[in-house]
Design a protein around this motif. Structure first.
Motif, PDB file in Angstrom:
ATOM      1  N   LEU A  18       0.823  -1.193   0.000  1.00  0.00           N
ATOM      2  CA  LEU A  18       0.000   0.000   0.000  1.00  0.00           C
ATOM      3  C   LEU A  18       0.857   1.241   0.000  1.00  0.00           C
ATOM      4  O   LEU A  18       2.011   1.219   0.399  1.00  0.00           O
ATOM      5  CB  LEU A  18      -0.882   0.035   1.269  1.00  0.00           C
ATOM      6  N   ARG A  19       0.266   2.336  -0.415  1.00  0.00           N
ATOM      7  CA  ARG A  19       0.895   3.626  -0.243  1.00  0.00           C
ATOM      8  C   ARG A  19       0.869   3.994   1.236  1.00  0.00           C
ATOM      9  O   ARG A  19       0.155   3.372   2.015  1.00  0.00           O
ATOM     10  CB  ARG A  19       0.163   4.674  -1.089  1.00  0.00           C
ATOM     11  N   PRO A  20       1.585   5.038   1.658  1.00  0.00           N
ATOM     12  CA  PRO A  20       1.726   5.331   3.076  1.00  0.00           C
ATOM     13  C   PRO A  20       0.425   5.531   3.831  1.00  0.00           C
ATOM     14  O   PRO A  20       0.370   5.336   5.020  1.00  0.00           O
ATOM     15  CB  PRO A  20       2.549   6.632   3.084  1.00  0.00           C
ATOM     16  N   ASN A  84       3.601   4.099  19.715  1.00  0.00           N
ATOM     17  CA  ASN A  84       2.793   2.878  19.594  1.00  0.00           C
ATOM     18  C   ASN A  84       1.917   2.895  18.352  1.00  0.00           C
ATOM     19  O   ASN A  84       0.922   2.188  18.269  1.00  0.00           O
ATOM     20  CB  ASN A  84       1.932   2.689  20.847  1.00  0.00           C
ATOM     21  N   GLY A  85       2.275   3.731  17.365  1.00  0.00           N
ATOM     22  CA  GLY A  85       1.466   3.832  16.165  1.00  0.00           C
ATOM     23  C   GLY A  85       1.738   2.736  15.159  1.00  0.00           C
ATOM     24  O   GLY A  85       2.770   2.068  15.196  1.00  0.00           O
ATOM     25  N   VAL A  86       0.791   2.525  14.261  1.00  0.00           N
ATOM     26  CA  VAL A  86       0.977   1.635  13.113  1.00  0.00           C
ATOM     27  C   VAL A  86       0.416   2.326  11.891  1.00  0.00           C
ATOM     28  O   VAL A  86      -0.355   3.285  11.992  1.00  0.00           O
ATOM     29  CB  VAL A  86       0.289   0.263  13.314  1.00  0.00           C
ATOM     30  N   LYS A  87       0.804   1.853  10.702  1.00  0.00           N
ATOM     31  CA  LYS A  87       0.353   2.455   9.454  1.00  0.00           C
ATOM     32  C   LYS A  87       0.038   1.367   8.445  1.00  0.00           C
ATOM     33  O   LYS A  87       0.552   0.246   8.544  1.00  0.00           O
ATOM     34  CB  LYS A  87       1.428   3.398   8.912  1.00  0.00           C
ATOM     35  N   PRO A  88      -0.816   1.653   7.467  1.00  0.00           N
ATOM     36  CA  PRO A  88      -1.177   0.650   6.455  1.00  0.00           C
ATOM     37  C   PRO A  88       0.064   0.148   5.732  1.00  0.00           C
ATOM     38  O   PRO A  88       0.965   0.919   5.403  1.00  0.00           O
ATOM     39  CB  PRO A  88      -2.094   1.424   5.498  1.00  0.00           C
ATOM     40  N   ALA A 102      -6.649 -15.806   8.383  1.00  0.00           N
ATOM     41  CA  ALA A 102      -5.768 -14.696   8.032  1.00  0.00           C
ATOM     42  C   ALA A 102      -5.601 -13.718   9.188  1.00  0.00           C
ATOM     43  O   ALA A 102      -4.582 -13.052   9.307  1.00  0.00           O
ATOM     44  CB  ALA A 102      -6.310 -13.972   6.804  1.00  0.00           C
ATOM     45  N   LEU A 103      -6.615 -13.655  10.075  1.00  0.00           N
ATOM     46  CA  LEU A 103      -6.567 -12.717  11.195  1.00  0.00           C
ATOM     47  C   LEU A 103      -6.074 -13.364  12.478  1.00  0.00           C
ATOM     48  O   LEU A 103      -6.148 -12.756  13.536  1.00  0.00           O
ATOM     49  CB  LEU A 103      -7.963 -12.124  11.435  1.00  0.00           C
ATOM     50  N   SER A 104      -5.574 -14.583  12.403  1.00  0.00           N
ATOM     51  CA  SER A 104      -5.182 -15.316  13.605  1.00  0.00           C
ATOM     52  C   SER A 104      -3.888 -14.792  14.221  1.00  0.00           C
ATOM     53  O   SER A 104      -3.588 -15.080  15.374  1.00  0.00           O
ATOM     54  CB  SER A 104      -5.028 -16.809  13.286  1.00  0.00           C
ATOM     55  N   ASN A 105      -3.112 -14.013  13.484  1.00  0.00           N
ATOM     56  CA  ASN A 105      -1.859 -13.463  13.991  1.00  0.00           C
ATOM     57  C   ASN A 105      -2.159 -12.242  14.851  1.00  0.00           C
ATOM     58  O   ASN A 105      -2.390 -11.143  14.353  1.00  0.00           O
ATOM     59  CB  ASN A 105      -0.940 -13.081  12.835  1.00  0.00           C
ATOM     60  N   LYS A 106      -2.154 -12.410  16.177  1.00  0.00           N
ATOM     61  CA  LYS A 106      -2.539 -11.345  17.087  1.00  0.00           C
ATOM     62  C   LYS A 106      -1.453 -10.284  17.265  1.00  0.00           C
ATOM     63  O   LYS A 106      -1.662  -9.291  17.945  1.00  0.00           O
ATOM     64  CB  LYS A 106      -2.932 -11.931  18.445  1.00  0.00           C
ATOM     65  N   SER A 107      -0.306 -10.495  16.682  1.00  0.00           N
ATOM     66  CA  SER A 107       0.744  -9.469  16.743  1.00  0.00           C
ATOM     67  C   SER A 107       0.660  -8.517  15.556  1.00  0.00           C
ATOM     68  O   SER A 107       1.416  -7.564  15.466  1.00  0.00           O
ATOM     69  CB  SER A 107       2.131 -10.140  16.763  1.00  0.00           C
ATOM     70  N   GLN A 108      -0.288  -8.774  14.660  1.00  0.00           N
ATOM     71  CA  GLN A 108      -0.422  -7.982  13.432  1.00  0.00           C
ATOM     72  C   GLN A 108      -1.732  -7.210  13.450  1.00  0.00           C
ATOM     73  O   GLN A 108      -2.807  -7.783  13.552  1.00  0.00           O
ATOM     74  CB  GLN A 108      -0.390  -8.906  12.211  1.00  0.00           C
ATOM     75  N   HIS A 109      -1.665  -5.874  13.393  1.00  0.00           N
ATOM     76  CA  HIS A 109      -2.877  -5.070  13.284  1.00  0.00           C
ATOM     77  C   HIS A 109      -3.438  -5.197  11.872  1.00  0.00           C
ATOM     78  O   HIS A 109      -2.688  -5.262  10.897  1.00  0.00           O
ATOM     79  CB  HIS A 109      -2.576  -3.599  13.570  1.00  0.00           C
ATOM     80  N   SER A 110      -4.765  -5.200  11.764  1.00  0.00           N
ATOM     81  CA  SER A 110      -5.379  -5.318  10.443  1.00  0.00           C
ATOM     82  C   SER A 110      -6.820  -4.830  10.469  1.00  0.00           C
ATOM     83  O   SER A 110      -7.459  -4.764  11.523  1.00  0.00           O
ATOM     84  CB  SER A 110      -5.339  -6.765   9.951  1.00  0.00           C
ATOM     85  N   SER A 120     -13.342 -11.105   0.742  1.00  0.00           N
ATOM     86  CA  SER A 120     -12.987 -10.108   1.745  1.00  0.00           C
ATOM     87  C   SER A 120     -11.653  -9.475   1.383  1.00  0.00           C
ATOM     88  O   SER A 120     -10.831 -10.071   0.690  1.00  0.00           O
ATOM     89  CB  SER A 120     -12.897 -10.739   3.140  1.00  0.00           C
ATOM     90  N   VAL A 121     -11.449  -8.269   1.891  1.00  0.00           N
ATOM     91  CA  VAL A 121     -10.178  -7.567   1.729  1.00  0.00           C
ATOM     92  C   VAL A 121      -9.614  -7.301   3.118  1.00  0.00           C
ATOM     93  O   VAL A 121     -10.322  -6.800   3.998  1.00  0.00           O
ATOM     94  CB  VAL A 121     -10.352  -6.250   0.960  1.00  0.00           C
ATOM     95  N   ILE A 122      -8.364  -7.658   3.325  1.00  0.00           N
ATOM     96  CA  ILE A 122      -7.702  -7.437   4.609  1.00  0.00           C
ATOM     97  C   ILE A 122      -6.535  -6.481   4.400  1.00  0.00           C
ATOM     98  O   ILE A 122      -5.682  -6.713   3.539  1.00  0.00           O
ATOM     99  CB  ILE A 122      -7.200  -8.757   5.224  1.00  0.00           C
ATOM    100  N   VAL A 123      -6.511  -5.415   5.179  1.00  0.00           N
ATOM    101  CA  VAL A 123      -5.411  -4.455   5.128  1.00  0.00           C
ATOM    102  C   VAL A 123      -4.569  -4.637   6.382  1.00  0.00           C
ATOM    103  O   VAL A 123      -5.061  -4.493   7.506  1.00  0.00           O
ATOM    104  CB  VAL A 123      -5.932  -3.010   5.048  1.00  0.00           C
ATOM    105  N   GLU A 124      -3.313  -5.008   6.205  1.00  0.00           N
ATOM    106  CA  GLU A 124      -2.394  -5.179   7.329  1.00  0.00           C
ATOM    107  C   GLU A 124      -1.694  -3.861   7.633  1.00  0.00           C
ATOM    108  O   GLU A 124      -1.445  -3.046   6.742  1.00  0.00           O
ATOM    109  CB  GLU A 124      -1.356  -6.254   7.017  1.00  0.00           C
ATOM    110  N   TYR A 125      -1.382  -3.679   8.920  1.00  0.00           N
ATOM    111  CA  TYR A 125      -0.688  -2.467   9.369  1.00  0.00           C
ATOM    112  C   TYR A 125       0.671  -2.839   9.953  1.00  0.00           C
ATOM    113  O   TYR A 125       0.843  -3.936  10.489  1.00  0.00           O
ATOM    114  CB  TYR A 125      -1.529  -1.748  10.422  1.00  0.00           C
TER     115      TYR A 125
END
Length: 472
Positions: A18-20, A84-88, A102-110, A120-125
């Motif tokens: 993704l872009r910033p 503590n921020g995250v970005k797309p 796909a959402l089972s990784n609890k260390s990954q924001h999405s 479905s569309v999933i956007v990871e941060y």
């Protein structure tokens, strides 16, 4: 990019970078579920950086049962010891049955957007070292920094405390505030810009927009959406403290874009994109969560408001003038700021239709205003009295000083009161707030007292107080 309905939508496709940001006109939205101490932990030789403060309207200085931890009427946002921020980062197109995996990784924001039963569309941060994130919502889970419960609109005007059914105890079973309502992202470097986004991450670090939620693909191929009851924002039209004037209520999307209001609060059809407005908070910005309205004050704006110590000085000055009841000639006195629920015997009362201030008396009811009581007068519950000074008929209520300094527009003398609740503050404050329409229900708006949430009445919504000085 895989479009809905294509054959590729039935199975995962290669990830796309993704872009910033999902909002082209602003920086990356920082997100996190890490909850830091709210008064900050900082080196002793450095003064903490304050981004701003959030104040819940309708609570006059504290919740009904007192401020406790993250459940309070006011919260200051400070720069965190560690970002503590995250970005797309990456977008995935997946088969809907595979979303949970796909959402089972609890260390990954999405953020998950369900477009159909099969797609479905999933956007990871990913982590963002330049931003801090603060989450707001009804949930008491640890990832929520500011726990907000419903405030009763048009509530009781008696007493100077909070007027909210969810004030300080339990949460309302019928609450319309989302558990993860919104998030505010603050840049860690000057000028410390704060931006608001709809929805917050849950305990699994996910935001989930189901099939029925309003969502869409943007012109640049990314995703965006709205929450069920929406997050509304109104920026002041001018400087909040110098020229207070209401702006226009808008809705903020999950990616921070600005839209005109939907036809009703939870309609699936979004409003029109407002390209020349942003989600950047400014002094006096109002945030409505469909059940509670928050005011954002910047450090610069708060410098124009009275502190608790200054409010106490104003109270003492009022009492030092020894105002008297023009009928009973007894000296009146405003009770201490801590006493905001029990009417004191010396407390001043006002006829809100004329502004004449008296001591309390149990007479003056108009017979035609209600069913006859003992002695042929109307019962006290009608609230309609005839002022003995000018004969105007209207509500007769005790006066309470506004104790939440952050709601003031200046530190001027408390010469005016809101109608019909009787909360007293400066002229500039009553004039400013009486012009602001606050959301109520699915599509109604009413001006209300910021200290208790009572809808304002009368031509102006406020009255100048007329005190009588001591006879001697």
């Amino acid at each position: 990019m895989v479009l809905e309905g294509s054959s590729e939508a039935l199975c995962p496709t290669p990830s796309l970078e993704l872009r910033p940001s999902c909002n082209k006109s602003q920086t990356s939205p920082p997100l996190s579920t890490s909850s830091q101490p709210h008064d900050g932990v900082f080196p002793e030789d450095k003064e903490p950086v304050k981004y701003g403060e959030l104040i819940v309207l309708g609570h006059n200085g504290s919740l009904a049962n007192g401020d406790k931890g993250r459940r309070r009427s006011r919260l200051a946002l400070y720069k965190r010891p560690k970002a503590n921020g995250v970005k797309p980062d990456v977008i995935h197109n997946v088969s809907t049955p595979l979303v949970s995996k796909a959402l089972s990784n609890k260390s990954q924001h999405s953020i998950s957007y369900t477009l159909s039963r099969s797609h479905s569309v999933i956007v990871e941060y990913t982590h963002d070292t330049n931003t801090d994130m603060f989450q707001i919502g009804r949930s008491t889970e640890s990832m929520i920094d500011f726990v907000v419960t419903d405030t009763a609109g048009s509530g009781s005007s008696q007493g100077g405390g909070a007027a909210g059914e969810g004030g300080g105890g339990g949460q309302s079973a019928q609450s319309t505030i989302s558990r993860y309502a919104c998030r505010i992202m603050c840049e860690r470097s000057a000028p410390y810009t704060a931006r608001i986004y709809a929805a917050g991450f849950d305990s699994s670090k996910n935001i989930f927009l189901g099939e029925r939620a309003a969502k869409w693909r943007t012109s640049d191929g990314l995703m965006d959406g709205l929450t069920t009851n929406g997050v509304l924002v109104m920026h002041p039209a001018g400087e909040f403290v110098s020229e207070p004037a209401p702006g226009v209520w808008r809705e903020i999307s999950v990616c921070g874009n600005v839209f005109a209001l939907r036809e009703t609060r939870s309609a699936q059809q979004r409003g029109k994109l407002v390209e020349n407005e942003s989600n950047t908070l400014q002094d006096g910005s109002l945030i409505d969560l469909c059940g509670a309205t928050l005011l954002w004050r910047t450090p610069a704006g708060l410098r124009h408001t009275p502190t608790l110590k200054q409010l106490e000085s104003l109270r003492q000055e009022l009492n030092a003038a020894r105002p008297q009841c023009p009928v009973g000639f007894n000296t009146l006195a405003f009770p201490s700021l801590a006493q905001r629920e029990i009417v004191d015997k010396k407390q001043p009362w006002v006829y809100v239709n004329c502004g004449h201030v008296h001591g309390y008396h149990n007479w003056g009811y108009r017979k035609e205003k209600g069913p006859a009581g003992p002695g042929g007068t109307a019962p006290a519950g009608t609230g309609e009295r005839e002022c003995p000074m000018c004969r105007r008929v209207g509500p007769y209520v005790p006066l309470w000083l506004g104790c939440e300094g952050g709601l003031y527009l200046d530190a001027g003398p408390p010469t005016h009161a809101f109608c019909p609740c009787g909360h007293v503050c400066s002229e500039k404050t009553v004039v400013g707030w009486s012009q602001i329409p606050l959301p109520h229900g699915t599509h109604a708006f009413h001006a209300a007292c910021p200290f208790c949430g009572t809808w304002l009445t009368g031509e102006q919504g406020h009255i100048k107080l007329i005190f009588q000085g001591p006879v001697d």
